[in-house]
Design an enzyme around this catalytic site. Structure first.
Site, short mmCIF file in Angstrom:
data_model
loop_
_atom_site.label_atom_id
_atom_site.label_comp_id
_atom_site.label_asym_id
_atom_site.label_seq_id
_atom_site.Cartn_x
_atom_site.Cartn_y
_atom_site.Cartn_z
N ALA A 206 34.94 33.07 43.24
CA ALA A 206 34.09 33.56 42.16
C ALA A 206 34.77 34.65 41.35
O ALA A 206 34.60 34.75 40.13
CB ALA A 206 32.77 34.08 42.72
N ILE A 208 38.20 35.32 41.03
CA ILE A 208 39.48 35.01 40.39
C ILE A 208 39.32 33.85 39.41
O ILE A 208 38.91 32.76 39.80
CB ILE A 208 40.55 34.64 41.43
CG1 ILE A 208 40.78 35.81 42.39
CG2 ILE A 208 41.84 34.24 40.76
CD1 ILE A 208 41.35 37.04 41.75
N GLU A 210 40.64 30.97 38.11
CA GLU A 210 41.77 30.08 38.37
C GLU A 210 42.34 29.46 37.10
O GLU A 210 43.52 29.13 37.03
CB GLU A 210 41.35 28.95 39.33
CG GLU A 210 41.00 29.42 40.72
CD GLU A 210 39.51 29.73 40.87
OE1 GLU A 210 38.85 29.95 39.83
OE2 GLU A 210 39.02 29.76 42.00
N ASP A 252 68.80 40.93 8.92
CA ASP A 252 70.06 40.95 8.21
C ASP A 252 69.78 40.73 6.73
O ASP A 252 68.67 40.36 6.35
CB ASP A 252 70.97 39.83 8.75
CG ASP A 252 72.39 39.94 8.23
OD1 ASP A 252 72.76 41.00 7.72
OD2 ASP A 252 73.11 38.94 8.33
N ASN A 645 34.37 26.19 38.28
CA ASN A 645 35.51 26.91 37.73
C ASN A 645 36.52 26.00 37.05
O ASN A 645 37.09 26.32 36.00
CB ASN A 645 36.21 27.72 38.83
CG ASN A 645 35.36 28.88 39.32
OD1 ASN A 645 34.27 29.13 38.79
ND2 ASN A 645 35.84 29.59 40.32
N ASP A 649 36.14 27.17 33.52
CA ASP A 649 37.29 28.05 33.31
C ASP A 649 38.30 27.44 32.36
O ASP A 649 39.03 28.15 31.68
CB ASP A 649 38.00 28.30 34.65
CG ASP A 649 37.58 29.63 35.26
OD1 ASP A 649 36.64 30.23 34.72
OD2 ASP A 649 38.18 30.04 36.25
#
Length: 809
Positions: A206, A208, A210, A252, A645, A649
């Site tokens: 929960a 982290i 992923e 340059d 996730n 995620d």
């Protein structure tokens, strides 16, 4: 513990993240090999009185090397004999035109570009012949010094990597603290070890995100793909974001801000008279010059007749000869190609070729009626052999005072960064004497001066003005002449029209590179590779994120040292392209603007999806904690969390990551490199979003458990779907504070709607497909339960949008 599906799923995600991280960051470094490959040349060497071709690796100090047109210089040479020698040193010094060489001594502290009696390894002979003694080989040469600079130049870690690494470490510590706290609570409550470990795993999943490295890599890759359509090749994905933070760009002059070709810019068709040539493509118009005057016509004829170059208007890169002479032919062709053809039909009689002593050249042609002597060269040399002048259609005596005025005009043009040539002629009824021994250039009639400039490239001025609007300073660092550098800087708005500050490389002291005076300077001339490196280091010490453009071998160390090195794809050397982070395929400086814009958009997008992901994971942690502390039940199973996730995620976050951003992004200043990727204000938003979502999810869980009498399994399903739908609605909360609630960059993003549809379909599939529902522990739910889920998912969206409207944050 025998939970095989959970173990396989978590292991697969770990392996997937590791593989993506490895392949996205993997790149080969070949800069040293590229520089060493320049050694593989042969040269004509004189040993024991015998001339022989030898491999450059066999050359040693003390050898005598012969040079001729087209040859590569095999080592650093002290020239002892020269004949009309010119060498192209642009890969080493950035000088825009071939350098005329001589044998006389130069001051001990002369910069590399001012050492006229030296020929350097890796440069090429464009004209003439020479003989030189080898004084340095291998790593002792100027190119060898650059090789050592490349190998010693530290390459700073990319800012995005630093920030994501810091964020990840903070999250890891958070997980460890939570897991330890949970273990203590479970031990005190005398709960079974398996339940404690299972909850700790759930909490870790929960906490982290992923999908963070996956989404970050894909967002950067998408930006890289968009940039490729603008002729920008990104070799390192995170470099796109780095350029978005860049607040200083070192560039340059030759070929980057200019076109790397000499063009007629100024004309003097008499004493004190001055006019300008204005180019538009291949067409040119004259200001304050009468093209029907005798002076202009004579300038035209001399430009064609006293000229050894070959100009190919269809394929200009195939033109051969001195760049000044090519520029003259291009200028003449823009006015009257037919007249050029007529002049080429004249009979050639003789020539006095250019040499470094006389600094001029002359030719003799005849049309059958008269002999036409044409000469061009340095103003002082031409004036020495002129006795008359052509002015107001008449030939009259040229006085000493008038010669002084012409010389002063030539000097003024040179101080303004122009390379100047003077022109003269004489018409003879008889064949002039002295043709065989090159002694026919005398008593000529002065016609005028022509000034040449390497003009700014198209769109350069507008690009630099946009850089300034975006809060990015552009600094010119060139090996060219101070006057030339300052003239171009003024033309492209790099400095103000009345700015006259330019620092010469010889004036840079060791203790100056990191002071405020240097940081406030925008033009540096006659700078060698080691000084470029120290200038970048000095700017970086003042917390500047430095981008560096370059094309030559001399630029390689600075390209590597800069936060982001940008090499030219067409004319850039392989050494420069290898060490650079980005390559401009079209050599167009304005293309960097697209990279800056894309970098800023990507940074903003990454911040958006991190806020989205962390607020979601924070709500997961709070929900698990609330239910665990009150009921010691697991509100969400590890595999349920993993399924959510992987969906939430990745896909909605990815849609946010590849958005096209705001149109006004280049009107905003660069992000402060000291500021974390997530600011205090962002953390406040994450906490508020997470608390609101968690409160709603926990509320429906407890309501269903206590008021509706749901079993722990069904209450778990309620929490699962409520959290999933609430997070889908949470995507719409990622608009910027000042954007409209209904029409903004999130709602206009077609990928957002596609990702929401995909995630919704996957969630319903998990409910309706028996195999999935069984693995995820999902059970059938009634209408009242679904109604509770929908209400619980909508409430956070309504509350958060209300908060955003009220506080504009």
């Amino acid at each position: 513990f025998g939970d095989i599906p959970e173990g396989i799923a978590i292991g697969a995600v770990i392996m997937l993240n590791a593989a993506i991280g490895f392949w996205m960051e993997f790149q080969a470094r070949q800069s040293m090999a590229t520089l060493r490959s320049m050694d593989k040349i042969t040269a004509k060497v004189v040993r024991n009185g015998e001339e022989k071709d030898r491999d450059a690796e066999e050359i040693v100090p003390g050898d005598v090397v012969l040079l001729e047109s087209g040859a590569l210089v095999p080592a650093d040479l002290r020239l002892i004999e020269v004949s009309e020698l010119q060498i192209n040193e642009s890969p080493l010094t950035g000088e825009s035109v071939p350098v005329e060489k001589k044998t006389e001594s130069v001051p001990k502290n002369a910069q590399t570009g001012d050492r006229k009696n030296m020929a350097y390894k890796g440069t090429s002979v464009t004209r003439g012949k020479a003989r030189g003694i080898v004084i340095a080989t291998g790593m002792d040469t100027e190119i060898g010094n650059i090789s050592q600079l490349v190998s010693s130049a530290d390459e700073d870690e990319i800012p995005l990597n630093r920030k994501l690494s810091k964020l990840s470490k903070n999250l890891i510590w958070l997980v460890l603290i939570l897991a330890f706290g949970l273990g203590v609570i479970g031990y005190i409550a005398e709960k079974e070890l398996y339940r404690i470990i299972q909850t700790s795993i759930a909490w870790a999943i929960a906490a982290i995100p992923e999908g963070l490295p996956i989404v970050a890599s894909i967002a950067l890759a998408r930006g890289m793909l968009r940039l490729s359509n603008h002729n920008v090749i990104v070799k390192r994905l995170a470099s796109v974001e780095t350029l978005g933070e860049t607040n200083t760009i070192f560039t340059d002059k030759t070929g980057t801000l200019t076109q790397n070709r000499l063009t007629v810019e100024s004309l003097s068709t008499g004493i004190g008279q001055h006019g300008r040539a204005q180019w538009k493509g291949e067409e040119v118009t004259l200001k304050e010059v009468d093209r029907d005057s005798q002076n202009f016509k004579r300038l035209f004829d001399i430009s064609v007749l006293a000229n050894d170059a070959v100009y190919d208007p269809k394929h200009e890169e195939n033109s051969e000869g001195d760049p000044l002479e090519i520029g003259l032919l291009k200028f003449a062709r823009a006015f009257d190609p037919e007249r050029i053809n007529q002049l080429h039909q004249l009979e050639f009689v003789g020539e006095d070729p250019f040499d470094s002593e006389s600094k001029m050249m002359g030719t003799v042609y005849t049309d059958g009626k008269k002999f036409i002597i044409s000469a061009k060269g340095a103003a002082e040399s031409i004036l020495d052999i002129c006795t008359h002048k052509l002015e107001k259609e008449k030939v009259t005596r040229l006085t000493d005072g008038e010669k002084e005025k012409i010389a002063a005009q030539s000097d003024a043009m040179s101080e303004n960064g122009l390379r100047t040539l003077a022109f003269a002629y004489r018409d003879d009824a008889e064949k002039p004497a002295g043709i065989e021994d090159h002694a026919f250039l005398d008593e000529l009639v002065y016609v005028g001066l022509i000034g040449f400039v390497d003009p700014p490239g198209p769109g350069i001025k507008e690009a630099i003005e946009t850089f300034h609007t975006a809060g990015i300073e552009v600094v010119m660092v060139t090996g060219d002449h101070p006057g030339t550098a300052l003239n171009i800087a003024r033309q492209v708005s790099l400095v103000a029209p009345d700015e006259d500050r330019v620092i010469h490389g010889r004036d840079l002291k060791e203790d100056q590179f990191k002071n405020e005076e240097i940081a406030a300077t925008r033009v540096f001339s006659r700078v060698d590779p080691s000084q470029k490196l120290r200038l970048i280091d000095g700017f970086q010490d003042q917390n500047k994120i430095v981008g560096m453009t370059g094309d030559g071998v001399n630029d390689a160390p600075a390209l590597k040292k800069a936060d982001i090195g940008i090499a030219m794809g067409k004319r850039g050397t392989q050494a420069a392209r290898e060490v650079a982070d980005m390559v401009l395929r079209n050599d167009a400086f304005p293309s960097i603007l697209e990279a800056v814009k894309e970098g800023r958009i990507i940074f903003s997008n990454i911040r958006k999806f991190i806020i989205y992901q962390l607020s979601y994971h924070f709500s997961e942690v709070l929900v698990i904690a609330a239910v665990m502390l009150l009921l010691f039940e697991l509100a969400l199973e590890p595999l349920q969390l993993l399924y959510l996730n992987i969906l939430l995620d990745v896909f909605p976050a990815l849609a946010l990551g590849i958005g096209r951003g705001r149109a006004a992004v280049l009107k905003e200043p660069p992000k402060d490199p000291k500021v974390n990727i997530i600011t205090h204000k962002n953390w406040l938003a994450i906490i508020v979003y997470g608390i609101v979502i968690a409160a709603s999810v926990s509320g429906v869980y407890f309501y269903g458990y206590y008021r509706m009498g749901l079993t722990p399994d069904i209450a778990n399903n309620v929490a699962f779907f409520t959290l999933a739908f609430a997070q889908l609605f949470n995507v719409l909360n990622m608009r910027d504070p000042d954007e409209n609630m209904f029409v903004n960059q999130v709602t206009r993003n077609k990928w957002v709607w596609g990702s929401l549809a995909l995630c919704l379909g996957a969630l319903l599939a998990a409910y309706w497909i028996p195999l999935l529902s069984g693995v995820l522990s999902l059970s059938p739910m009634g209408f009242d339960v679904w109604k509770l889920v929908i209400i619980g998912a909508l409430v956070p969206a309504i509350v958060i949008q209300g908060i955003k409207q009220f506080v504009k944050s």
